[in-house]
Design a protein around this motif. Structure first.
Motif, PDB file in Angstrom:
ATOM      1  N   PHE A   1      62.254  -5.259 -14.351  1.00 60.30           N
ATOM      2  CA  PHE A   1      61.170  -4.270 -14.871  1.00 60.30           C
ATOM      3  C   PHE A   1      61.274  -2.793 -14.376  1.00 60.30           C
ATOM      4  CE2 PHE A   1      59.507  -8.599 -14.261  1.00 60.30           C
ATOM      5  CZ  PHE A   1      58.982  -9.122 -15.533  1.00 60.30           C
ATOM      6  N   ALA A   2      61.181  -1.828 -15.272  1.00 62.26           N
ATOM      7  CA  ALA A   2      61.226  -0.431 -15.088  1.00 62.26           C
ATOM      8  C   ALA A   2      60.315  -0.223 -13.849  1.00 62.26           C
ATOM      9  CB  ALA A   2      61.179   0.364 -16.282  1.00 62.26           C
ATOM     10  N   ASP A   3      59.098  -0.463 -13.883  1.00 58.20           N
ATOM     11  CA  ASP A   3      58.217  -0.101 -12.957  1.00 58.20           C
ATOM     12  C   ASP A   3      57.023  -1.146 -13.342  1.00 58.20           C
ATOM     13  OD1 ASP A   3      56.733   0.852 -15.349  1.00 58.20           O
ATOM     14  OD2 ASP A   3      57.438   2.907 -14.639  1.00 58.20           O
TER      15      ASP A   3
ATOM     16  N   TYR B   1      54.105  -0.581 -14.733  1.00 61.78           N
ATOM     17  CA  TYR B   1      53.555  -0.731 -16.076  1.00 61.78           C
ATOM     18  C   TYR B   1      54.473  -1.267 -16.854  1.00 61.78           C
ATOM     19  CZ  TYR B   1      50.988   3.361 -13.648  1.00 61.78           C
ATOM     20  OH  TYR B   1      50.314   4.052 -12.588  1.00 61.78           O
ATOM     21  N   ASP B   2      55.656  -1.346 -16.676  1.00 66.42           N
ATOM     22  CA  ASP B   2      56.555  -2.068 -17.656  1.00 66.42           C
ATOM     23  C   ASP B   2      56.300  -3.641 -17.495  1.00 66.42           C
ATOM     24  OD1 ASP B   2      58.775  -2.770 -19.525  1.00 66.42           O
ATOM     25  OD2 ASP B   2      60.215  -3.042 -17.610  1.00 66.42           O
TER      26      ASP B   2
ATOM     27  N   ASP C   1      52.992  -4.421 -19.078  1.00 66.35           N
ATOM     28  CA  ASP C   1      53.252  -4.333 -20.570  1.00 66.35           C
ATOM     29  C   ASP C   1      54.036  -5.598 -20.827  1.00 66.35           C
ATOM     30  OD1 ASP C   1      51.851  -2.065 -20.780  1.00 66.35           O
ATOM     31  OD2 ASP C   1      53.576  -0.766 -21.026  1.00 66.35           O
ATOM     32  N   GLN C   2      54.785  -6.037 -20.209  1.00 70.93           N
ATOM     33  CA  GLN C   2      55.827  -6.948 -20.534  1.00 70.93           C
ATOM     34  C   GLN C   2      54.837  -8.681 -20.554  1.00 70.93           C
ATOM     35  OE1 GLN C   2      60.013  -7.520 -19.803  1.00 70.93           O
ATOM     36  NE2 GLN C   2      60.236  -5.299 -19.277  1.00 70.93           N
TER      37      GLN C   2
END
Length: 192
Positions: free
Chosen positions: A48-50, A52-53, A56-57
């Protein structure tokens, strides 16, 4: 996907959901997620990018599963009592996730995503049945989506005080009462 990679990814998502049940989204850190998942920070960032990602995922995965399990295959066939019952029963089986996502303060992303999915489905359904000319489509869509999501949110956040079958029966009766108010008999009702 390799089993070890899949297992790490699931552990991270599970850890994130556990932390979401305990604190506000904004207060959660990648370090906390990694510690809870028993992985290092780098492993979290591999998936995960961060945060938030990650959020969202998680949201997308659950929404896709909800759609796959509950929405009818045919476009334009939005709902029936059976489809509503499948939806309520699915939400009941996965209540912990939906309760966390709908009650998480400062995190309206999930509710917004649920509304967007329903708006598209309701809009397609209304197009397929020929909405009464005296009703504006955008107002009708917003009314129905707000009612549906609001009722689901109320039911889940109150620990499901009624069985799924009672919720469906009551919601269906309310929908029937609304369509009784449609004056133009030349057009199909919103729910048939």
């Amino acid at each position: 996907m390799d089993r070890r990679i899949q297992k790490s990814r699931q552990a991270i998502m599970d850890a994130f959901m556990k932390l979401m049940s305990e604190q506000d989204f904004e207060n959660i850190t990648i370090n906390q997620i990694a510690e809870e998942a028993n992985v290092n920070r780098g492993t979290v960032y591999l998936h995960f990018a961060d945060k938030y990602d990650l959020r969202d995922q998680c949201t997308d995965a659950h929404m896709n599963e909800l759609i796959r399990n509950c929405m009818p295959e045919e476009k334009g066939q939005l709902t029936s009592k059976a489809a509503l019952l499948r939806t309520f029963e699915y939400l009941q089986r996965h209540a912990s996730f939906y309760s966390i996502m709908l009650t998480s303060r400062g995190n309206p992303i999930f509710r917004n995503r649920m509304e967007a999915v329903l708006q598209q489905s309701v809009s397609e359904h209304l197009d397929s049945i020929g909405l009464d000319r005296t009703l504006y489509k955008d107002i009708t869509v917003q009314f129905l989506v707000s009612a549906g999501v609001g009722l689901l949110e109320w039911w889940i956040t109150r620990s499901m005080p009624y069985p799924a079958s009672v919720m469906v029966e009551q919601f269906w009766r309310l929908l029937e009462r609304v369509q009784l108010q449609v004056p133009d008999e030349g057009h199909k009702k919103v729910w048939e």
